[in-house]
Design a protein around this motif. Sequence first.
Motif, mmCIF file in Angstrom:
data_model
loop_
_atom_site.group_PDB
_atom_site.id
_atom_site.type_symbol
_atom_site.label_atom_id
_atom_site.label_comp_id
_atom_site.label_asym_id
_atom_site.label_seq_id
_atom_site.Cartn_x
_atom_site.Cartn_y
_atom_site.Cartn_z
ATOM 1 N N LYS A 80 0.820 -1.210 0.000
ATOM 2 C CA LYS A 80 0.000 0.000 0.000
ATOM 3 C C LYS A 80 0.857 1.264 0.000
ATOM 4 C CE LYS A 80 -4.147 -1.712 2.392
ATOM 5 N NZ LYS A 80 -4.995 -1.507 3.585
ATOM 6 N N LEU A 81 2.007 1.179 0.645
ATOM 7 C CA LEU A 81 2.854 2.365 0.777
ATOM 8 C C LEU A 81 3.318 2.885 -0.577
ATOM 9 C CD1 LEU A 81 3.984 4.159 2.983
ATOM 10 C CD2 LEU A 81 5.969 2.646 3.144
ATOM 11 N N MET A 82 3.356 2.023 -1.587
ATOM 12 C CA MET A 82 3.859 2.431 -2.886
ATOM 13 C C MET A 82 2.876 3.319 -3.657
ATOM 14 S SD MET A 82 6.760 1.094 -2.653
ATOM 15 C CE MET A 82 7.445 1.280 -4.283
ATOM 16 N N TYR A 83 1.589 3.235 -3.353
ATOM 17 C CA TYR A 83 0.619 3.995 -4.152
ATOM 18 C C TYR A 83 -0.347 4.835 -3.322
ATOM 19 C CZ TYR A 83 -2.501 0.044 -2.993
ATOM 20 O OH TYR A 83 -3.236 -0.915 -2.336
ATOM 21 N N PHE A 84 -0.334 4.693 -2.002
ATOM 22 C CA PHE A 84 -1.335 5.381 -1.193
ATOM 23 C C PHE A 84 -1.155 6.897 -1.208
ATOM 24 C CE2 PHE A 84 -4.573 4.223 2.028
ATOM 25 C CZ PHE A 84 -4.922 2.989 1.505
ATOM 26 N N PRO A 85 -2.275 7.641 -1.306
ATOM 27 C CA PRO A 85 -2.213 9.094 -1.143
ATOM 28 C C PRO A 85 -2.112 9.446 0.331
ATOM 29 C CG PRO A 85 -4.478 8.429 -1.413
ATOM 30 C CD PRO A 85 -3.654 7.166 -1.538
ATOM 31 N N ALA A 86 -1.859 10.721 0.613
ATOM 32 C CA ALA A 86 -1.804 11.163 2.006
ATOM 33 C C ALA A 86 -3.158 11.662 2.497
ATOM 34 C CB ALA A 86 -0.761 12.265 2.178
ATOM 35 N N ALA A 87 -4.108 11.847 1.578
ATOM 36 C CA ALA A 87 -5.419 12.364 1.967
ATOM 37 C C ALA A 87 -6.419 12.088 0.852
ATOM 38 C CB ALA A 87 -5.349 13.867 2.239
ATOM 39 N N GLN A 88 -7.700 12.170 1.200
ATOM 40 C CA GLN A 88 -8.750 12.035 0.193
ATOM 41 C C GLN A 88 -8.823 13.291 -0.668
ATOM 42 O OE1 GLN A 88 -12.695 11.397 1.790
ATOM 43 N NE2 GLN A 88 -13.417 10.437 -0.097
ATOM 44 N N ARG A 89 -8.629 14.439 -0.038
ATOM 45 C CA ARG A 89 -8.576 15.727 -0.728
ATOM 46 C C ARG A 89 -7.452 16.536 -0.081
ATOM 47 N NH1 ARG A 89 -13.889 14.519 0.055
ATOM 48 N NH2 ARG A 89 -13.885 15.590 2.052
ATOM 49 N N LEU A 90 -7.344 17.793 -0.458
ATOM 50 C CA LEU A 90 -6.366 18.709 0.119
ATOM 51 C C LEU A 90 -4.937 18.257 -0.161
ATOM 52 C CD1 LEU A 90 -8.199 19.561 3.484
ATOM 53 C CD2 LEU A 90 -8.263 20.802 1.309
ATOM 54 N N HIS A 91 -4.101 18.109 0.873
ATOM 55 C CA HIS A 91 -2.667 17.981 0.600
ATOM 56 C C HIS A 91 -2.268 16.560 0.199
ATOM 57 C CE1 HIS A 91 -0.921 15.868 4.189
ATOM 58 N NE2 HIS A 91 -2.017 16.305 4.787
ATOM 59 N N HIS A 92 -1.386 16.479 -0.796
ATOM 60 C CA HIS A 92 -0.806 15.222 -1.275
ATOM 61 C C HIS A 92 -1.874 14.177 -1.610
ATOM 62 C CE1 HIS A 92 2.388 17.226 1.101
ATOM 63 N NE2 HIS A 92 3.190 16.743 0.163
ATOM 64 N N ALA A 93 -2.984 14.630 -2.194
ATOM 65 C CA ALA A 93 -4.032 13.721 -2.642
ATOM 66 C C ALA A 93 -3.676 13.242 -4.042
ATOM 67 C CB ALA A 93 -5.392 14.414 -2.627
ATOM 68 N N GLU A 94 -2.707 12.366 -4.121
ATOM 69 C CA GLU A 94 -2.126 11.917 -5.375
ATOM 70 C C GLU A 94 -1.593 10.499 -5.183
ATOM 71 O OE1 GLU A 94 0.986 14.833 -5.658
ATOM 72 O OE2 GLU A 94 2.105 13.953 -4.003
ATOM 73 N N ARG A 95 -1.354 9.819 -6.275
ATOM 74 C CA ARG A 95 -0.745 8.491 -6.170
ATOM 75 C C ARG A 95 0.644 8.619 -5.541
ATOM 76 N NH1 ARG A 95 2.189 4.275 -8.732
ATOM 77 N NH2 ARG A 95 1.034 2.295 -8.665
ATOM 78 N N SER A 96 0.942 7.790 -4.554
ATOM 79 C CA SER A 96 2.202 7.823 -3.794
ATOM 80 C C SER A 96 2.345 9.108 -2.979
ATOM 81 C CB SER A 96 3.426 7.647 -4.709
ATOM 82 O OG SER A 96 3.297 6.497 -5.520
ATOM 83 N N GLY A 97 1.216 9.782 -2.732
ATOM 84 C CA GLY A 97 1.266 11.031 -1.969
ATOM 85 C C GLY A 97 1.702 10.835 -0.526
ATOM 86 N N LEU A 98 1.422 9.674 0.056
ATOM 87 C CA LEU A 98 1.846 9.427 1.431
ATOM 88 C C LEU A 98 3.367 9.385 1.528
ATOM 89 C CD1 LEU A 98 1.269 8.803 4.368
ATOM 90 C CD2 LEU A 98 0.900 6.404 3.750
ATOM 91 N N LEU A 99 4.012 8.713 0.580
ATOM 92 C CA LEU A 99 5.477 8.715 0.556
ATOM 93 C C LEU A 99 6.022 10.112 0.275
ATOM 94 C CD1 LEU A 99 6.488 5.442 -1.348
ATOM 95 C CD2 LEU A 99 7.065 6.043 1.010
ATOM 96 N N HIS A 100 5.368 10.835 -0.638
ATOM 97 C CA HIS A 100 5.782 12.196 -0.977
ATOM 98 C C HIS A 100 5.764 13.087 0.269
ATOM 99 C CE1 HIS A 100 4.865 16.038 -3.541
ATOM 100 N NE2 HIS A 100 6.066 16.070 -3.022
ATOM 101 N N HIS A 101 4.660 13.060 0.996
ATOM 102 C CA HIS A 101 4.535 13.870 2.203
ATOM 103 C C HIS A 101 5.529 13.423 3.264
ATOM 104 C CE1 HIS A 101 2.878 16.064 5.559
ATOM 105 N NE2 HIS A 101 2.425 14.971 6.149
ATOM 106 N N THR A 102 5.636 12.129 3.488
ATOM 107 C CA THR A 102 6.556 11.607 4.511
ATOM 108 C C THR A 102 7.988 12.037 4.220
ATOM 109 O OG1 THR A 102 5.128 9.681 4.881
ATOM 110 C CG2 THR A 102 7.420 9.497 5.595
ATOM 111 N N LEU A 103 8.404 11.894 2.977
ATOM 112 C CA LEU A 103 9.775 12.245 2.620
ATOM 113 C C LEU A 103 10.000 13.749 2.682
ATOM 114 C CD1 LEU A 103 12.535 11.252 1.736
ATOM 115 C CD2 LEU A 103 11.738 11.286 -0.633
ATOM 116 N N SER A 104 9.013 14.540 2.296
ATOM 117 C CA SER A 104 9.159 15.997 2.379
ATOM 118 C C SER A 104 9.320 16.450 3.821
ATOM 119 C CB SER A 104 7.947 16.688 1.746
ATOM 120 O OG SER A 104 7.880 16.448 0.362
ATOM 121 N N VAL A 105 8.535 15.883 4.726
ATOM 122 C CA VAL A 105 8.664 16.215 6.145
ATOM 123 C C VAL A 105 10.036 15.785 6.658
ATOM 124 C CG1 VAL A 105 7.755 15.741 8.458
ATOM 125 C CG2 VAL A 105 6.186 16.146 6.556
#
Length: 227
Positions: A80-105
Amino acid sequence: QGGIMKVRGTVQEYNGRLQMRIERLRRPGPEDDVDPAKLMPCAPEKPESMLSEINRTIDRMKTPELQAILRELIGMCGDKLMYFPAAQRLHHAERSGLLHHTLSVLRGAEALLPLYPFLDGDLLRAGCIAHDLSKTAELVSDEAGNVSDYSAEGQLLGHLVHGVAQVQEAARRAGVTGEYVLLLSHMVISHHGQPDHGSPRPPMFPEAEMLHLLDDMDAKMNEMEGV
C-alpha cells in the motif's frame, strides 16, 4: 475496482455524436511500459526512489530501538505504501502522496536539525517517518491513489489513535520496550497540534513540537502549490 486499463476500440458516429466501441479491455502488463504519472496525479518522484531514501535514513540511525520499530511499521504497510495518497482531498491527494509527504517532512527535518543541535535527531526522524503511516489503514484507496471512503478504523479511530496502536504493535513485534515507544507514540498522537485538529494531546517535548511544525508546513505548502 479502479486503476489503469488498456482499451482498444473504434470511434464511430451515432445519432450525430462520436462514441467509442470497445473491442478489448484489460489491465496493462509489464510489456506495456505504462507511466502512471502521464495519466493521473502522481507524486513528483518514483515511489521506489522515495522509499529507498527513507530506508537509507533508517539504516543511518544510531538508535537501534527506533530502527527496529520503523522497519516493522514499514513492513506492516506492505505494498500500500507504494501507491497510497496522504489524503482524500487537500494535501498530497495523489498516487504515492503518502510517501511524498513523509519524505518531504523528513527532508525538512534534515534541513533544520543543524539549526537546533539540542534535538534528538533520530527521534525526530522516526517521528517524521511514522507519523502518517497509519493512513494506509484509515483510507480505502485503489492503486491509482483514488480514495473511495474511510475504513472502519478511519471512521471510528482516525489515523492518530490508530497510529499509536500501530507503533505499539510494531514495538511488540520488534521486541522493543521502554522510553522510545512512549515518545514515538506521543509524537504520532500530537502531530496535529491541538484538539480542534484531532490531537488529544499537544506536543509536550521539542521533537514532537518540531514534527508538528514540519507536518503543518508541508501540508500547507503542498495545498498552496496546487492552487
